[in-house]
Scaffold this active site. Sequence first.
Site, PDB file in Angstrom:
ATOM      1  N   ASN A   1      -1.185  -0.649   0.423  1.00 20.14           N
ATOM      2  CA  ASN A   1      -1.956  -0.339   1.634  1.00 20.14           C
ATOM      3  C   ASN A   1      -3.318  -1.030   1.586  1.00 20.14           C
ATOM      4  O   ASN A   1      -3.918  -1.213   0.518  1.00 20.14           O
ATOM      5  CB  ASN A   1      -2.070   1.171   1.887  1.00 20.14           C
ATOM      6  CG  ASN A   1      -2.588   1.969   0.703  1.00 20.14           C
ATOM      7  OD1 ASN A   1      -2.464   1.560  -0.445  1.00 20.14           O
ATOM      8  ND2 ASN A   1      -3.172   3.114   0.993  1.00 20.14           N
TER       9      ASN A   1
ATOM     10  N   GLU B   1       4.233  -0.519   3.068  1.00 20.58           N
ATOM     11  CA  GLU B   1       5.517  -1.033   3.569  1.00 20.58           C
ATOM     12  C   GLU B   1       5.292  -2.225   4.493  1.00 20.58           C
ATOM     13  O   GLU B   1       6.026  -3.213   4.458  1.00 20.58           O
ATOM     14  CB  GLU B   1       6.258   0.054   4.363  1.00 20.58           C
ATOM     15  CG  GLU B   1       6.611   1.288   3.566  1.00 20.58           C
ATOM     16  CD  GLU B   1       5.528   2.361   3.592  1.00 20.58           C
ATOM     17  OE1 GLU B   1       4.329   2.018   3.518  1.00 20.58           O
ATOM     18  OE2 GLU B   1       5.887   3.543   3.668  1.00 20.58           O
TER      19      GLU B   1
HETATM   20  N1  THU Z   1       0.272   4.976   3.637  1.00 23.87           N
HETATM   21  C1  THU Z   1       1.138   3.984   3.258  1.00 23.87           C
HETATM   22  O1  THU Z   1       0.724   2.936   2.752  1.00 23.87           O
HETATM   23  N2  THU Z   1       2.461   4.183   3.474  1.00 23.87           N
HETATM   24  C2  THU Z   1       2.997   5.315   4.011  1.00 23.87           C
HETATM   25  O2  THU Z   1       4.189   5.379   4.241  1.00 23.87           O
HETATM   26  C3  THU Z   1       2.141   6.458   4.292  1.00 23.87           C
HETATM   27  C4  THU Z   1       0.683   6.211   4.249  1.00 23.87           C
HETATM   28  C5  THU Z   1      -1.174   4.763   3.425  1.00 23.87           C
HETATM   29  C6  THU Z   1      -1.960   4.572   4.691  1.00 23.87           C
HETATM   30  C7  THU Z   1      -3.344   4.970   4.258  1.00 23.87           C
HETATM   31  O3  THU Z   1      -3.986   3.831   3.695  1.00 23.87           O
HETATM   32  C8  THU Z   1      -3.102   5.989   3.172  1.00 23.87           C
HETATM   33  O4  THU Z   1      -1.744   5.881   2.790  1.00 23.87           O
HETATM   34  C9  THU Z   1      -3.390   7.424   3.588  1.00 23.87           C
HETATM   35  O5  THU Z   1      -2.713   7.750   4.741  1.00 23.87           O
END
Ligand code: THU
Length: 134
Positions: free
Chosen positions: A43, A56
């Site tokens: 992320n 993802e």
């Molecule tokens: N996040 C992801 O990277 N993938 C997911 O499926 C759920 C949430 C990240 C987004 C944000 O940077 C952090 O987790 C908190 O929501």
Amino acid sequence: MTIENELFNLALNARTNAYAPYSGFAVGAAILASEKAMFSGCNVENVSYPCGTCAETGAIAAMVAAGYRQIKAILIIADTDEIRPCGNCLQKISEFATPETLIYCANLQQIVKTYRLIDLLPQQFSFSERKDGK
Ligand code: THU
């Protein structure tokens, strides 16, 4: 090493590069695109919160940029037993997956849950005039 272990290690490693200064919640993802091709992502948050992207999304972008169009399996990892792809990511995964595509959800030690895409997204958005006929 099993494919699951390879995906796990790749996602775990990508997670160490997560940029999550606002939520403090680092996520990694790894995609199996073919027998030999795997792609990872993490992320990437932004001070303008909605601009942030999920792990993802990063892995899907890396896969497509390398010329692959099929998600055979995807593994998501975070420091919790509760991790699952968000709704937005499920839709993005569905563009390149089948209803039976496996989604492995892992904590930092191991895979804790395995779903099929159809379990998490039974009715994805689609439209009948798609140019690729799917
Ligand atoms: N996040 C992801 O990277 N993938 C997911 O499926 C759920 C949430 C990240 C987004 C944000 O940077 C952090 O987790 C908190 O929501």
